[in-house]
Design an enzyme around this catalytic site. Structure first.
Site, mmCIF file in Angstrom:
data_model
loop_
_atom_site.group_PDB
_atom_site.id
_atom_site.type_symbol
_atom_site.label_atom_id
_atom_site.label_comp_id
_atom_site.label_asym_id
_atom_site.label_seq_id
_atom_site.Cartn_x
_atom_site.Cartn_y
_atom_site.Cartn_z
ATOM 1 N N GLU A 168 0.858 -1.197 0.000
ATOM 2 C CA GLU A 168 0.000 0.000 0.000
ATOM 3 C C GLU A 168 0.889 1.240 0.000
ATOM 4 O OE1 GLU A 168 -3.286 1.089 -0.161
ATOM 5 O OE2 GLU A 168 -2.321 3.033 0.096
ATOM 6 N N ARG B 50 -17.170 4.003 6.447
ATOM 7 C CA ARG B 50 -16.086 3.414 5.644
ATOM 8 C C ARG B 50 -14.929 2.933 6.499
ATOM 9 N NH1 ARG B 50 -15.124 4.591 -0.135
ATOM 10 N NH2 ARG B 50 -17.165 5.112 -0.932
ATOM 11 N N TYR C 140 -28.447 7.844 4.708
ATOM 12 C CA TYR C 140 -28.793 6.724 5.588
ATOM 13 C C TYR C 140 -28.037 6.887 6.903
ATOM 14 C CZ TYR C 140 -24.692 5.161 2.909
ATOM 15 O OH TYR C 140 -23.478 5.101 2.262
ATOM 16 N N ASP D 19 -11.730 -0.949 -8.668
ATOM 17 C CA ASP D 19 -11.765 0.287 -9.470
ATOM 18 C C ASP D 19 -10.652 0.341 -10.513
ATOM 19 O OD1 ASP D 19 -13.981 1.194 -8.180
ATOM 20 O OD2 ASP D 19 -13.072 3.028 -7.378
#
Ligand SMILES: Cc1cc2nc3c(=O)[nH]c(=O)nc-3n(C[C@H](O)[C@H](O)[C@H](O)COP(=O)(O)OP(=O)(O)OC[C@H]3O[C@@H](n4cnc5c(N)ncnc54)[C@H](O)[C@@H]3O)c2cc1C
Length: 394
Positions: free
Chosen positions: A32, A105, A219, A300
Site C-alpha cells: 500500500e 467506511r 442513511y 476500481d
C-alpha cells in the site's frame, strides 16, 4: 518458499483479495502506497451480493458488529418528499442470502484490515508504492518505491487493486487511450449528527431523493448517531484532479440546489452538514481485458463505475472472491488462474458499469421525462423496483 502473490493497493478490493487468495492457500504480499491504511469519512452501502461473499470469507461476525441494517429504502420526489416507492429490505436475508448493510467506511476497512493482519499468509507493507514491473524470464519483478528508495521484489503474480488511477493498469495496458474523464457529475458528502437532522429523516432507513439534475442519498450510521448524506449534482468541473480538496458549508451547498427547490426537510438536512466534501466523479470506458500473463486488475483499477447503484466496492468484493476461487480450483499456473478469473468476472462487471451510468441519467431526469419516471416507479412499487435489480443482488 515460493514467491508470493503481490497485491498493489489495500483499499476494500485489495484487502478482500488478500483474504480470498490467502484462503486458497497462497502467500500474499499486500503493498500500500499510503503510510497508514485508513478510509476517511463517509458511509458505504454493502448490498447482499457483496455481503454473501464477505460472509463466505469468514467476516460475518466482524461486519455485523459495526454495520447498521436499514429496514427500507424510500424513493422520494425531491421537491415535496413524497414517497414514490418504499423498498422493504427487512427480509433480504431470506430473499438474497444476506442483508443490505451500511457502514462507516473506516469501520468496514478496519474489520478487513484486522482480518488480514491476523492471517499468517498475508504480509502487509505500507509506504510501498508499486511502480513498473517486468515479467521476463518467467518471474515477475516489481519496483516498489518507499522511504528508503526503490526495492526490487519478486512475485509469482501481481494484482493491481490500486484504484481508479491505477499505475498497474497504465503499465499493463500502455496502449489503451482511456484516461479517466470527468463524468459531468460531482458528489458532495457530509456526515450529519442525527440530533441536527429533521426528526422525520432520522429513521433507520435509506432515502433516495430525485430532482432534475441532482439526487440525494442518505442513511444512518453507527447505531443511528450520524447520518451519511451524499448530494450528487450535474455541474461543470471545478478542477482537473480527482481528489476531494474542496469543501463547502451547509448553506453554500444548499445554494447549489436552489434551482431544484428541494423539500423543506431535505433542505434542512443539507444545511445541517457543517462541511461538505467535493468528490468529482470520473469515468473510464470498460476494458476488453484485465490480465496479461501473471498480472491482472481488480476493483476500481479494472472497472471504475458511477456510484449510482452503490456497487463499486461490491464488485471489487465479487472480484476478490472469484480470484480466490480460481486459485483454489486451478492453482497450477498464475496465468491460468488470472485468465479464468477474468473470464468469470469481466462481463458482469462491464454490465454493472453500464447500468450504473444509465441509473445516473434516470435519476437526473427533468420535465416530462421525470413525470413519466415517477409514474413508472409508483407503478412498479417497492417489490417491482427490487425485482428489477435481482440480477445484481442474486
Ligand atoms: C460518492 C461515492 C459513493 C460510493 N458508495 C458506494 C457504496 O455505497 N457501495 C459500494 O459498493 N461502492 C461505493 N462506491 C464505490 C467505492 O468507493 C469504490 O468502488 C471502492 O472503494 C473501490 O475500491 P478499490 O479497493 O478498488 O480502490 P480504492 O479504494 O481506490 O483503493 C486503492 C488503494 O490503492 C492504493 N494505491 C494506489 N496506487 C498505488 C500503488 N501504485 N501502489 C500501492 N498502492 C497504491 C491507494 O492508496 C488505495 O489505498 C462509492 C464511490 C463514491 C465516489
Amino acid at each position: 518458499m515460493s514467491a508470493p502473490i503481490a497485491i498493489a493497493g489495500a483499499g476494500i478490493g485489495g484487502l478482500t483479495a488478500a483474504l480470498a487468495i490467502a484462503g486458497a492457500g497462497r502467500r500474499v504480499l499486500l503493498l500500500e502506497r499510503a503510510q497508514r491504511i485508513e478510509e476517511v469519512g463517509a458511509g458505504f452501502q454493502i448490498a447482499p451480493n457483496a455481503g454473501r461473499a464477505l460472509a463466505r470469507l469468514g467476516l460475518e461476525e466482524a461486519l455485523a458488529a459495526v454495520a447498521l441494517e436499514p429496514r427500507a429504502i424510500n424513493v422520494r420526489r425531491g421537491r415535496d418528499g413524497q414517497v414514490l416507492a418504499r423498498l422493504d429490505i427487512s427480509d433480504s436475508r431470506a430473499q438474497w442470502g444476506a442483508p443490505f448493510r451500511v457502514f462507516h467506511r473506516a469501520d468496514l476497512q478496519q474489520a478487513l484490515l484486522q482480518a488480514a493482519q491476523a492471517n499468517p499468509e498475508i504480509e502487509i507493507r505500507t509506504g510501498a508504492r508499486v511502480g513498473e514491473f517486468d515479467d521476463a524470464g518467467g518471474l515477475l519483478r516489481l519496483s516498489v518505491h518507499g522511504a528508503e528508495g526503490v526495492a526490487e521484489i519478486e512475485a509469482a503474480g501481481l494484482v493491481g487493486a490500486d484504484g481508479q488511477r491505477s499505475t498497474v493498469r497504465a503499465h499493463l495496458l500502455p496502449t489503451e487511450r482511456d484516461l479517466p474523464f470527468y463524468s459531468g457529475r460531482t458528489a458532495w458528502r457530509a456526515l450529519v449528527p442525527a440530533e441536527l437532522a429533521p426528526p422525520a429523516l432520522r429513521a433507520r432507513e435509506s432515502n433516495l431523493w430525485l430532482m432534475p439534475g441532482a439526487h440525494v442519498v442518505h442513511y444512518p450510521l453507527r447505531d443511528g448517531a450520524i447520518i451519511n448524506v451524499v448530494v450528487i449534482v450535474s455541474e461543470p468541473p471545478r478542477h482537473a484532479e480527482g481528489a476531494a480538496i474542496l469543501s463547502l458549508d451547509g448553506s453554500e451547498l444548499a445554494r447549489l440546489l436552489d434551482r431544484q427547490r428541494p423539500a423543506r426537510d431535505l433542505a434542512a438536512l443539507i444545511e445541517a452538514g457543517a462541511s461538505w466534501r467535493h468528490w468529482p466523479l470520473f469515468a473510464r470506458p470498460p476494458l476488453k481485458r484485465w490480465s496479461r500473463g501473471a498480472v491482472t486488475l481488480l476493483g476500481d483499477a479494472a472497472h471504475p463505475m458511477m456510484p449510482f447503484l452503490a456497487q463499486g466496492a461490491a464488485q471489487a468484493i465479487e472480484d476478490a472472491e472469484a480470484l480466490g476461487r480460481a486459485f483454489g480450483q486451478l492453482g497450477a499456473t498464475v496465468e491460468s488462474v488470472f485468465a479464468a478469473y477474468e473470464a468469470a468476472r469481466i462481463g458482469r462487471a462491464a454490465r454493472v458499469v453500464r447500468a450504473s451510468w444509465r441509473q445516473g441519467e434516470y435519476f437526473h431526469m427533468g420535465g416530462l421525462g421525470a413525470t413519466a419516471r415517477d409514474l413508472a416507479i409508483r407503478t412498479l412499487g417497492g417489490r417491482g423496483m427490487l425485482a428489477r435489480n435481482a440480477w445484481l443482488y442474486r
